[in-house]
Design an enzyme around this catalytic site. Sequence first.
Site, mmCIF file in Angstrom:
data_model
loop_
_atom_site.group_PDB
_atom_site.id
_atom_site.type_symbol
_atom_site.label_atom_id
_atom_site.label_comp_id
_atom_site.label_asym_id
_atom_site.label_seq_id
_atom_site.Cartn_x
_atom_site.Cartn_y
_atom_site.Cartn_z
ATOM 1 C CG ASP A 95 -0.145 -0.221 2.521
ATOM 2 O OD1 ASP A 95 1.082 -0.047 2.516
ATOM 3 O OD2 ASP A 95 -0.771 -0.555 3.548
ATOM 4 C CD GLU A 117 0.206 -6.494 2.939
ATOM 5 O OE1 GLU A 117 0.250 -5.266 2.820
ATOM 6 O OE2 GLU A 117 1.024 -7.122 3.630
ATOM 7 N NE ARG A 205 4.170 10.744 4.515
ATOM 8 C CZ ARG A 205 5.263 10.148 4.088
ATOM 9 N NH1 ARG A 205 5.497 8.871 4.348
ATOM 10 N NH2 ARG A 205 6.160 10.828 3.393
HETATM 11 C C1 UD1 Z 1 6.922 4.357 3.652
HETATM 12 C C2 UD1 Z 1 5.489 4.078 3.216
HETATM 13 C C3 UD1 Z 1 4.732 3.388 4.320
HETATM 14 C C4 UD1 Z 1 5.459 2.155 4.814
HETATM 15 C C5 UD1 Z 1 6.880 2.545 5.206
HETATM 16 C C6 UD1 Z 1 7.673 1.309 5.587
HETATM 17 C C7 UD1 Z 1 4.391 5.691 1.712
HETATM 18 C C8 UD1 Z 1 3.695 6.985 1.624
HETATM 19 N N1 UD1 Z 1 4.825 5.346 2.948
HETATM 20 O O1 UD1 Z 1 6.887 5.296 4.725
HETATM 21 O O2 UD1 Z 1 3.449 3.001 3.835
HETATM 22 O O3 UD1 Z 1 4.785 1.651 5.939
HETATM 23 O O4 UD1 Z 1 7.528 3.162 4.076
HETATM 24 O O5 UD1 Z 1 8.837 1.650 6.267
HETATM 25 O O6 UD1 Z 1 4.553 5.007 0.720
HETATM 26 N N2 UD1 Z 1 14.457 7.431 4.519
HETATM 27 C C9 UD1 Z 1 15.819 7.274 4.517
HETATM 28 N N3 UD1 Z 1 16.339 6.059 4.142
HETATM 29 C C10 UD1 Z 1 15.566 5.016 3.786
HETATM 30 C C11 UD1 Z 1 14.182 5.179 3.805
HETATM 31 C C12 UD1 Z 1 13.639 6.383 4.165
HETATM 32 O O7 UD1 Z 1 16.559 8.192 4.823
HETATM 33 O O8 UD1 Z 1 16.103 3.950 3.458
HETATM 34 C C13 UD1 Z 1 13.880 8.744 4.909
HETATM 35 C C14 UD1 Z 1 14.010 9.780 3.778
HETATM 36 O O9 UD1 Z 1 14.217 11.037 4.336
HETATM 37 C C15 UD1 Z 1 12.625 9.707 3.129
HETATM 38 C C16 UD1 Z 1 11.775 9.528 4.364
HETATM 39 O O10 UD1 Z 1 12.489 8.610 5.178
HETATM 40 O O11 UD1 Z 1 12.304 10.875 2.388
HETATM 41 C C17 UD1 Z 1 10.376 9.052 4.111
HETATM 42 O O12 UD1 Z 1 10.361 7.920 3.255
HETATM 43 P P1 UD1 Z 1 8.964 7.504 2.536
HETATM 44 O O13 UD1 Z 1 9.184 6.276 1.751
HETATM 45 O O14 UD1 Z 1 8.390 8.684 1.844
HETATM 46 O O15 UD1 Z 1 7.992 7.245 3.727
HETATM 47 P P2 UD1 Z 1 8.103 6.276 4.967
HETATM 48 O O16 UD1 Z 1 7.731 7.092 6.173
HETATM 49 O O17 UD1 Z 1 9.388 5.564 4.968
#
Ligand code: UD1
Length: 364
Positions: A95, A117, A205
Site C-alpha cells: 500500500d 496483499e 505518518r
Molecule cells: C513508507 C510508506 C509506508 C510504509 C513505510 C515502511 C508511503 C507513503 N509510505 O513510509 O506506507 O509503511 O515506508 O517503512 O509510501 N528514509 C531514509 N532512508 C531510507 C528510507 C527512508 O533516509 O532507506 C527517509 C528519507 O528522508 C525519506 C523519508 O524517510 O524521504 C520518508 O520515506 P517515505 O518512503 O516517503 O515514507 P516512509 O515514512 O518511509
Amino acid sequence: MKILIVVGTRPEAIKMAPVILALKEQPWAQVRVLATAQHRHMLDQVLNFFDITPDIDLDIMRPNQALTTLTARLLLDMDDVLLAEKPDVVLVQGDTTTVMAVSLACFYHRIPIGHVEAGLRTWDMDNPFPEEANRVITGRFARWHFAPTESSRQNLLREGIVDSAITVTGNTVIDALLMTAKKDLDLGINIDASKRLILITSHRRENFGEPFRNICRALKTLAERNPDVQFLYPVHPNPNVKDVAHEMLGASPNIILCAPLDYAPFVAAMQRSYLIISDSGGVQEEAPALGKPVLVLRDETERPEAVEQLVVKLVGSDYDRIVSETQRLLDDEAAYAGMSRGISPYGDGRGAERIVNVLKAFAA
Ligand code: UD1
Ligand code: UDP
C-alpha cells in the site's frame, strides 16, 4: 510470460522476496525486478539479505520526500520503464506510494497488474494515511487480487471485485519469516541476557507531531519505572521520527536507540523480545507467529485478525494507555500468557507458491 516485479520500500521487499525467488525458479516465467528505491538504505538491506539484484533501479528517494513529488516522479519514470520493458504482467505488493503510482502507470499503459496483499481495509481514508487510499486505488486497477486472509477477500467482494479475480494466499511475510527464522540469527547488539527486552518500532505518518511525542513520553516513563527492563528501538530514518526520537529518548539509560536493523537481526530481536510496541503493519503479522504480544500504536488496524484472536492490542498514541497496557503485560503473568500463544493468523508460509500457481495457470 514476462513478469515485472516492483519493490519500493523495506516491507515490499521483505514480502516480495519469496515471490521473486519462487517465480525465478519457473521455466515459463521471465522475471525482471524493478526497484523504485522509494527507500534507499532500508530497501538495499533487504535485497542484499535475500540476494536479489534489481534489473532496474529508479533511485527515487530524496530526503524527507513529499508524497505529491514522489508520486509525480514515479509516474514520469514509469513511462520509460514500461515502454522499454513491455511486461505482460506487473506485480506490486502492499500500500505504499510506489504501489499506487506504478498501478496507475500500468493502467494507463494497459498492462495487467497482480496485487499482493490485496483487500486490507480500515474503511477510513485518514488512517492509515496515505496507505488506505493507496490500496483502494490499486484494488480498482488489479487484475489479480492476492488476498492474505478470508476477511481481506470479503473486503474486496464488498467493493464489487469478482470472486474469480481473488485468491486467498496467506501473507508472504510469513514465507519470508519462516525462511529467515530457521537460520542461525545474530541480533548483533549487546543485550543483557538476564533482562527482559521490549522492542519498539514507529513510523506512521498519521502519528507525526504530537501523537508521536506522546508515544515517546510514554516510552520514557516506562523506561524510568522499569530500570530492570531493556528497550530496543531501531529508529526509522524519516526525519519526522528520527529527530524527535533522539531528542526525547536519547538520554534514557535503558533505551537503546539504533539505526534500522537488517531483516535477520530484526527477526532475532523479535525472537528475543518479551513484547513489542509498534505501529508497523508487517510486525503485527510476524509477531503473533513468533508468540510475541504486540501493543499497536494506532487507533485502528486493517489487520483485525490478530486483534480478534487477542494476541495483538490497539493502544493508539495515548500516553496513559501505552503506559498502563505495557505495565500490565510486564506485571501480570496471566495477561501475558494470553497474548503470547504463538498463532499465525496471516499465513502458513506458502503464499508465494499460491501466487505462482495462479500466474502459471494464466501463462498456460
Ligand atoms: C513508507 C510508506 C509506508 C510504509 C513505510 C515502511 C508511503 C507513503 N509510505 O513510509 O506506507 O509503511 O515506508 O517503512 O509510501 N528514509 C531514509 N532512508 C531510507 C528510507 C527512508 O533516509 O532507506 C527517509 C528519507 O528522508 C525519506 C523519508 O524517510 O524521504 C520518508 O520515506 P517515505 O518512503 O516517503 O515514507 P516512509 O515514512 O518511509
Ligand atoms: N524490520 C526490519 N528492521 C527494522 C524494523 C523492521 O527488517 O529495524 C522489518 C519487519 O520485520 C517487517 C518490516 O520490516 O517485516 C516492516 O516494515 P515497516 O514497519 O517499515 O513497514 P510496514 O510494515 O508498517 O509497512
